[in-house]
Design an enzyme around this catalytic site. Structure first.
Site, PDB file in Angstrom:
ATOM      1  N   HIS A 405       0.470  -1.260  -0.032  1.00 35.47           N
ATOM      2  CA  HIS A 405       0.285  -0.052   0.216  1.00 35.47           C
ATOM      3  C   HIS A 405       0.653   1.061   0.085  1.00 35.47           C
ATOM      4  CE1 HIS A 405      -3.467  -2.830   2.430  1.00 35.47           C
ATOM      5  NE2 HIS A 405      -2.694  -2.776   0.948  1.00 35.47           N
ATOM      6  N   GLU A 647      -3.546 -12.868 -20.603  1.00 38.83           N
ATOM      7  CA  GLU A 647      -2.283 -13.565 -19.349  1.00 38.83           C
ATOM      8  C   GLU A 647      -2.360 -14.147 -19.669  1.00 38.83           C
ATOM      9  OE1 GLU A 647      -2.535 -10.449 -15.895  1.00 38.83           O
ATOM     10  OE2 GLU A 647      -5.081 -11.377 -16.385  1.00 38.83           O
ATOM     11  N   ASP A 671       1.852 -10.357 -16.683  1.00 40.31           N
ATOM     12  CA  ASP A 671       1.451 -12.400 -16.698  1.00 40.31           C
ATOM     13  C   ASP A 671       1.916 -12.749 -17.324  1.00 40.31           C
ATOM     14  OD1 ASP A 671       1.241 -12.479 -13.629  1.00 40.31           O
ATOM     15  OD2 ASP A 671      -0.827 -11.655 -13.833  1.00 40.31           O
ATOM     16  N   CYS A 718      -1.921  -3.236 -21.758  1.00 38.53           N
ATOM     17  CA  CYS A 718      -1.971  -3.043 -19.818  1.00 38.53           C
ATOM     18  C   CYS A 718      -0.995  -2.933 -18.689  1.00 38.53           C
ATOM     19  CB  CYS A 718      -3.391  -2.769 -19.592  1.00 38.53           C
ATOM     20  SG  CYS A 718      -4.336  -4.941 -19.105  1.00 38.53           S
TER      21      CYS A 718
HETATM   22  C1  PEP Z   1      -0.659  -8.425 -15.982  1.00 46.04           C
HETATM   23  O1  PEP Z   1      -0.638  -9.201 -16.118  1.00 46.04           O
HETATM   24  O2  PEP Z   1      -0.310  -7.334 -17.014  1.00 46.04           O
HETATM   25  C2  PEP Z   1      -1.402  -6.744 -15.451  1.00 46.04           C
HETATM   26  C3  PEP Z   1      -2.098  -5.653 -15.931  1.00 46.04           C
HETATM   27  O3  PEP Z   1      -2.395  -7.076 -14.461  1.00 46.04           O
HETATM   28  P1  PEP Z   1      -1.324  -7.181 -13.018  1.00 46.04           P
HETATM   29  O4  PEP Z   1       0.390  -6.661 -13.145  1.00 46.04           O
HETATM   30  O5  PEP Z   1      -2.300  -6.479 -11.662  1.00 46.04           O
HETATM   31  O6  PEP Z   1      -1.534  -8.698 -12.761  1.00 46.04           O
HETATM   32 MG    MG Z   2      -1.898  -9.861 -14.222  1.00 49.45          MG
END
Ligand code: PEP
Ligand code: MG
Length: 798
Positions: A405, A647, A671, A718
């Site tokens: 956090h 992912e 991921d 993302c």
């Molecule tokens: C990812 O896996 O690229 C993603 C955006 O999700 P997180 O980083 O929240 O696992």
């Molecule tokens: Mg992810």
């Protein structure tokens, strides 16, 4: 010479049209057979003079930065003047050609008011002048000139022919310019590498220093969790107050001691209320109940009476408090329940708070310096709130929590942060001078003046660079040839929305809803979630918000969810798997998201989908929820887009089927990379193997993008890759419609996109997809980046 005279005689007999063709043919031959640009141009001016029976033919090259023209090749003028004669574009007849960008003719050049005489050329003998602009892709490259000693007009055909010849000449000059600029860039690169090597040599001095010798000049390595540079004095947060000596002392009169305790508890309760107010102002979704629970415990009669009883036995209030806290901590620590285990930390915190009041230390000591770097094992939110934001220059944490956090908050507050700095608290002393490089994940302890100067310079450049980027805020992320890419923000806390707007995000491409769940005492209720999601959607003022459903598990467990023992948590019970197994919780979240969709455009996104069955099951639950909401009379947007994250490698294999089920894909490369390469994204031991530009990763991305494009649907990315300037050219070339990233990175990526052209990006992506090694991929990308003139961005962010 006899041969030339013969040819001239032949040319003179030829029809004019043929003469022109023959001249162009000859020039083509010169270009084709020469690898030396200067020699080609010299050959060309000689050929022109010969074919057109001109006494002088010269080429001037235009330098747009200096706004000058300089003699590059000539026949007829003194060859010694090549490279020496230069004029501004407001000088001479040659200058007029560039200013007007059209042919200029003078029967008696010397009579022209703009005539400029250069004695070194020996051109006083030549009276008539014809100059045409040499233009390549609407860029002026130079002026091609013919001159005669006889005063004459030039025919329309001669003008036309000279203009036609200027075209291939422009091509040669463009190449010469390109080569020169590549050489300059190569030179810049070499000098940059040299500078870096020198800097590294200087830094090496630090590496020999044993870590853990407090006060020494030391260089500590960690992970950059929030970018930027910060310089300040260390303030160690963890220093707990100890009481070992006090325990032996006898107390004074009983009544006085009990009054001391009561007063300390009262002041602690008031202090907690102030801290709560301060923190909630900056992070509204932090659960206020955490503070309330501490307040309640402070006023809990059994807690207070146990301390009073020990005082009655003759202990000082401090010692009685410490014993009581130790007993309670031991009891809680023995419990299996992780939530209850965590309460032990709360009790310790309360103990410290009351103790400070008893000792008259008062509210946590605020460091005296106006430039503070917080150093801690892990940091509590109250620690961040301890220091005025303008004085807090950086944060250094020994723990590895990039997603803790505190580091999420530090990122939101744009405080440079380095985490995972092993033994930070051993190597750093209170008041040490620190330089924190949140970009590189490095901390310098008591740096030498050279390091300080270097970072001072870097920080100034970095600030200027970021200020410069802010001017792009309202401009689109559009390539030079008009291809638009949407740049959106990844957010987790409400405070991130402010950053998203500040940096010009066009949408929220990923709202990690698990973040508020992680800071709460329990699953948020439907109403709490509706309230939260509405605030985000309203806060984005009509821009689309992509709300991702809970992505819990693996390294993200809220305190109230029992962590199952798993050998491989990342391959285990996480993300959509948890949601599908706990439909009562999942459906509440879907209801809340849909209910929030009435206040603005919402996209619903599902994480970690690995099969067609899974996304179909998700959609069934979504349809059930929609039916229920309708039946209950709740409004929602029935057309909210539905998307899924890619992912998992199986989702890439099945992409052409999966895309039929949804409106869009978003690639979660954080991921995806770890699953394709079998490299844990959080394990520092294998960090060098975690390679976003691995050809296998690129092939998977290309396959997923192709499936979406084939179906005419949107595809975004993302993962952290979207914020990496080295990857931008490739991602744009692969065809991503949207890049979503931490808001801070949006301007940098925008600047890159605005400096490239889509066609180049596409052809780079085509080539890269066929490559076999990371090295090949990187060198191709680097080559292309060099041509884009974006080296400053690379230097700043890599
Ligand atoms: C990812 O896996 O690229 C993603 C955006 O999700 P997180 O980083 O929240 O696992
Ligand atoms: Mg992810």
């Amino acid at each position: 010479m006899a041969e030339a005279a013969k040819q001239r005689a032949v040319s003179a007999r030829e029809p004019r049209r043929h003469r022109g063709l023959r001249l162009l043919e000859d020039i083509g031959g010169i270009i084709a057979h020469s690898s030396d640009h200067r020699a080609s141009v010299q050959g060309i001016v000689e050929t022109i003079a010969e074919h057109l029976s001109m006494e002088v033919c010269s080429l001037y090259v235009y330098d747009p930065h200096a706004q000058t023209l300089s003699l590059f090749a000539t026949t007829g003028l003194d060859p010694g003047s090549v490279g020496k004669v230069a004029m501004g574009i407001d000088e001479g007849l040659t200058g007029i050609v560039i200013q007007k960008m059209e042919p200029v003719m003078a029967v008696d050049a010397m009579a022209h008011p703009r005539y400029k005489y250069f004695p070194e050329t020996g051109e006083e003998r030549y009276h008539s002048f014809l100059g045409v602009p040499v233009v390549d892709q609407r860029t002026a490259r130079g002026v091609l000139i013919v001159q005669t000693s006889r005063r004459r007009r030039f025919t329309r055909d001669e003008v036309r022919l000279l203009k036609a010849i200027a075209v291939p000449v422009a091509g040669i000059l463009a190449q010469t310019h390109l080569r020169a600029s590549l050489e300059t860039k190569e030179e810049e690169r070499r000098s940059y590498e040299e500078r870096m090597a020198q800097a590294i040599d200087r830094l090496r001095d630090y590496e020999g220093q044993p870590v853990g010798r407090p006060g020494a000049q030391t260089r500590l390595i960690g992970l950059g969790a929030s970018p930027g540079f910060g310089v300040g004095r260390a303030h160690l947060v963890a220093s707990e107050l100890r009481l070992d000596d006090l325990r032996r002392e006898r107390r004074g009169p009983l009544k006085r001691e009990l009054n001391r305790l009561a007063a300390a508890i009262k002041r602690s309760v008031e202090e907690l209320a102030r801290t709560k107010e301060r923190i909630l102002a900056s992070v509204p979704e932090i659960d206020a109940a955490v503070f309330d629970a501490q307040q309640l415990m402070l006023q809990d009669p059994s807690f207070v009476s146990r301390i009073e009883a020990l005082i009655g036995e003759g202990l000082r209030a401090e010692a009685a408090l410490q014993l009581t806290v130790e007993e309670l901590v031991a009891q809680f620590a023995e419990l299996d329940d992780p939530y209850m285990k965590d309460r032990a930390a709360d009790i310790k915190d309360i103990g410290q708070r009351v103790l400070r009041q008893l000792l008259g230390v008062g509210e946590r000591r605020r460091p005296a310096s106006d430039a503070v770097v917080l150093v801690a094992s892990d940091i509590a939110l109250s620690d961040l709130a301890l220091i005025e934001q303008e004085n807090l220059k950086a944060v250094v944490l020994a723990s590895g929590g990039v997603t803790s956090h505190a580091s999420i908050l530090a990122k939101s507050m744009e405080i440079p942060t380095v985490v995972g700095v092993e033994r930070a608290e051993e190597a750093i002393r209170e008041g040490d001078e620190l330089v924190v490089d949140g970009n590189a994940g490095v901390v310098f302890v008591n740096p030498t003046p050279e390091i300080l100067r270097e970072y001072d310079r870097l920080e100034r450049e970095y600030r200027a660079f970021n200020r410069d980027l802010e001017t792009l805020r309202d401009l689109p992320a559009e390539t030079l040839d008009g291809h638009r890419v949407s740049l959106s923000a990844n957010i987790g806390l409400l405070g991130d929305m402010h950053l998203a707007r500040l940096h010009g995000a066009e949408a929220v491409g990923l709202y990690r809803t698990e973040v508020p769940f992680l800071s709460h005492r329990d699953f948020l209720t439907e109403e709490e979630q509706v309230d939260l999601y509405r605030r985000v959607v309203e806060g984005m003022g009509g821009q689309p918000v992509t709300i991702r459903t809970l992505d819990l598990g693996a390294d993200k467990y809220p305190r109230y969810l029992r962590v199952p023992h798993e050998e491989n948590p990342f391959l285990g019970w996480r993300s959509i798997r948890i949601s599908l197994e706990l439909p009562e919780i999942f459906k509440v979240q879907l209801r809340a998201i849909l209910r929030a969709s009435v206040v603005g455009p919402v996209r619903i996104m599902f994480p970690m989908i690995s099969s067609v069955e899974e996304i179909r099951r998700v959609k069934e639950l979504l349809a059930e929820v929609q039916d229920e909401l309708r039946a209950e009379g709740y409004a929602f947007d029935p057309n909210a887009s539905i998307g899924m994250m890619i992912e998992v490698p199986s989702a890439v294999c099945m992409a052409s089927y999966l895309i039929q089920e949804v409106d869009f894909f978003s690639l979660g490369t954080n991921d995806l990379i770890q699953y394709i390469l079998a490299v844990d994204r959080n394990n520092r031991k294998v960090a060098p193997l975690y390679e976003p530009l691995h050809p296998a990763v690129i092939q998977h991305m290309a396959q997923a993008v192709a499936a979406a494009k084939h179906a005419g649907k949107r595809v975004s990315i993302c993962g952290e890759m979207a914020a990496d300037p080295v990857c931008t050219l490739l991602l744009v070339g692969l065809g991503f419609d949207e890049l979503s990233m931490g808001p801070f990175f949006i301007p940098v990526i925008k600047r890159l996109i605005r400096a490239l052209d889509y066609q180049t990006a596409q052809s780079l992506a085509d080539q890269v997809v066929g490559l076999a090694t990371v090295r090949q991929v990187k060198s191709l990308i680097f080559e292309a980046m060099r041509d884009l003139d974006v080296i400053d961005i690379m230097e700043m962010y890599h």
